[in-house]
Design a protein around this motif. Structure first.
Motif, mmCIF file in Angstrom:
data_model
loop_
_atom_site.group_PDB
_atom_site.id
_atom_site.type_symbol
_atom_site.label_atom_id
_atom_site.label_comp_id
_atom_site.label_asym_id
_atom_site.label_seq_id
_atom_site.Cartn_x
_atom_site.Cartn_y
_atom_site.Cartn_z
ATOM 1 N N ARG A 101 0.855 -1.192 0.000
ATOM 2 C CA ARG A 101 0.000 0.000 0.000
ATOM 3 C C ARG A 101 0.886 1.236 0.000
ATOM 4 O O ARG A 101 1.694 1.425 0.917
ATOM 5 N N THR A 103 -0.308 4.729 -0.561
ATOM 6 C CA THR A 103 -1.237 5.853 -0.718
ATOM 7 C C THR A 103 -0.649 7.126 -0.109
ATOM 8 O O THR A 103 0.136 7.079 0.842
ATOM 9 N N ALA A 123 -1.767 -7.673 -4.121
ATOM 10 C CA ALA A 123 -2.581 -6.459 -3.974
ATOM 11 C C ALA A 123 -1.652 -5.251 -3.956
ATOM 12 O O ALA A 123 -0.709 -5.197 -3.157
ATOM 13 N N ASP A 125 -1.825 -0.908 -4.035
ATOM 14 C CA ASP A 125 -2.678 0.274 -3.888
ATOM 15 C C ASP A 125 -1.827 1.524 -4.102
ATOM 16 O O ASP A 125 -0.950 1.843 -3.295
ATOM 17 N N SER A 127 -3.432 4.557 -4.734
ATOM 18 C CA SER A 127 -4.466 5.588 -4.709
ATOM 19 C C SER A 127 -3.940 6.880 -4.078
ATOM 20 O O SER A 127 -2.997 6.877 -3.291
ATOM 21 N N ALA A 147 -5.338 -7.570 -7.329
ATOM 22 C CA ALA A 147 -6.089 -6.352 -7.013
ATOM 23 C C ALA A 147 -5.180 -5.144 -7.217
ATOM 24 O O ALA A 147 -4.069 -5.090 -6.671
ATOM 25 N N ARG A 149 -5.447 -0.846 -7.223
ATOM 26 C CA ARG A 149 -6.256 0.344 -6.947
ATOM 27 C C ARG A 149 -5.483 1.586 -7.388
ATOM 28 O O ARG A 149 -4.348 1.818 -6.956
ATOM 29 N N ASP A 151 -7.342 4.714 -7.452
ATOM 30 C CA ASP A 151 -8.373 5.715 -7.185
ATOM 31 C C ASP A 151 -7.722 7.076 -6.927
ATOM 32 O O ASP A 151 -6.742 7.179 -6.179
ATOM 33 N N ARG A 177 -9.613 -7.438 -9.429
ATOM 34 C CA ARG A 177 -10.267 -6.183 -9.041
ATOM 35 C C ARG A 177 -9.413 -5.008 -9.499
ATOM 36 O O ARG A 177 -8.207 -4.983 -9.269
ATOM 37 N N LEU A 178 -10.080 -4.037 -10.109
ATOM 38 C CA LEU A 178 -9.399 -2.844 -10.604
ATOM 39 C C LEU A 178 -10.182 -1.619 -10.158
ATOM 40 O O LEU A 178 -11.382 -1.501 -10.423
ATOM 41 N N GLY A 179 -9.514 -0.702 -9.460
ATOM 42 C CA GLY A 179 -10.142 0.522 -8.974
ATOM 43 C C GLY A 179 -9.659 1.743 -9.734
ATOM 44 O O GLY A 179 -8.460 2.066 -9.691
ATOM 45 N N ASP A 202 -14.207 -0.704 -10.727
ATOM 46 C CA ASP A 202 -14.773 0.457 -10.037
ATOM 47 C C ASP A 202 -14.476 1.705 -10.864
ATOM 48 O O ASP A 202 -13.337 2.165 -10.930
#
Length: 383
Positions: A101, A103, A123, A125, A127, A147, A149, A151, A177-179, A202
């Motif tokens: 992650r 972010t 995963a 992220d 974002s 996954a 992300r 965003d 999963r794709l954000g 998303d």
């Protein structure tokens, strides 16, 4: 007495295990990071702007790594596998890392191979980072990624970043999963619709005016397999003739769009804030030569406004007819009322005329009143 076990006999195995555990060297936690669990199940690094590159002393048995609030700016090749600028075949330093992650780290550039050396990463992220550039091979070293992300991360990059994202997503065959929420996207990257195992996309809080037939076909799977779930809420959908493919697809696949009831029209003005699913598909007609629905405002608003005017005209005609019927049925009473009114007006005018004649004759004018305090005298008083 000799055969009785001593009181310290049962404690010996436990002491041996404790000594073995203490003798095993444990990898230290990186500076200004927090490590939880043993082995290192979770590392959280939030050092603010002091951290300008990923920490290099992350324990090899780490499973989850979170870096929030740093100032990484640029993720160079193999940034998590040994150092800046290492080649694609960089040594694997974190073979067990499954979740990363990153972010709120002010990441602006992700170079090719930035995540090389993370074979187990499932995963990722990114974002809430102001991405401006993304290498076409940024995710090439993530064969197990499920996954991703992004965003609120792509709004500043423009069309060039969208094209680069399309190339970067192509090798992610295991993506589930794709954000892409909150990125002001006017269209979806084609590669975002093609992963064969994609389960959810998303696309909320973007600038999508709708989805075309090609995009809707890309969401379908061969062999009758269920396609991915699609989140579309909070997009400025244009509910003109160009919305017909999306409307037809939604009514056949409502279960695949969990927020279908939240989809609202943002244009044309006559359809503002109307639920998309409440539209009549038969009324969404395109003008001749307008295959893309650029002039759908008149097409959509015209029939409804015409129907409104017709209804209003019928109501006015009915009111006028009732009024005429009332006049006809009461014609004798109306005539009598008009005659009485005319006579009353004539009597009133005659009264005004008589009073005017009386006031105009000076001989008939009343004597002026004597001033206050004066004495009345008779003509023969001699005074």
């Amino acid at each position: 007495m000799a055969g009785r076990p001593g009181p310290r006999g049962p404690l010996l195995p436990a002491l041996v295990l404790v000594a073995a555990a203490l003798s095993r060297p444990a990898a230290p936690c990186p500076f200004q990071c927090y490590c939880f669990g043993s082995p290192r199940l979770l590392l959280r690094c939030a050092p603010g702007a002091e951290l300008r590159q990923p920490p290099r002393d992350v324990p090899a048995d780490a499973r989850n790594l979170t870096i929030v609030g740093a100032n990484l700016t640029v993720l160079r090749a193999a940034a998590f596998a040994g150092g800046d600028g290492e080649p694609a075949g960089a040594r694997v330093r974190l073979p067990l890392l499954a979740a990363l992650r990153l972010t709120h780290n002010n990441i602006e550039v992700v170079e090719d191979g930035a995540f090389d050396g993370l074979p187990s990463l499932a995963a990722l992220d990114l974002s809430h980072n102001p991405l401006r550039a993304l290498g076409a091979g940024a995710f090439r070293g993530l064969p197990a990624l499920r996954a991703l992300r992004l965003d609120h991360a792509l709004a500043r990059g423009g069309p060039a970043l969208l094209d680069a994202l399309d190339a970067a997503l192509a090798p992610l065959a295991e993506l589930r999963r794709l954000g892409l929420a909150g990125n002001a996207l006017r269209r979806l990257p084609p590669a975002a619709l093609r992963p064969p195992r994609l389960e959810q996309l998303d696309a909320r809080l973007n600038a999508l005016a709708g989805l075309g037939p090609d995009e809707l076909r890309a969401l379908e799977r061969d062999g009758g397999l269920a396609g991915p779930r699609l989140l579309l809420a909070d997009n400025p959908l244009r509910c003109g003739c160009g919305a017909r493919p999306l409307l037809a697809w939604l009514r056949n696949a409502t279960g695949r769009v969990p927020d279908a009831r939240r989809l609202r029209c943002a244009a044309p003005r006559a359809m503002l804030d109307r639920p998309l699913l409440d539209l009549d598909e038969a009324r969404l007609r395109c003008a001749p030569g307008d295959a893309y629905g650029r002039g759908e405002e008149a097409d959509v608003a015209g029939p409804e406004l015409e129907a409104s005017y017709v209804f209003f005209g019928l109501v006015l005609a009915l009111i006028g007819l009732i009024f005429l019927m009332v006049l006809y049925l009461n014609r004798r009473g109306i005539q009598r009322w008009m005659r009485n009114l005319r006579e009353a007006c004539r009597d009133q005018m005659e009264g005004y005329h008589y009073r005017y004649e009386q006031d105009a004759d000076p001989r008939r004018a009343p004597a002026p009143a004597a001033p206050a305090g004066s004495r009345a005298t008779s003509p023969g008083s001699g005074l």
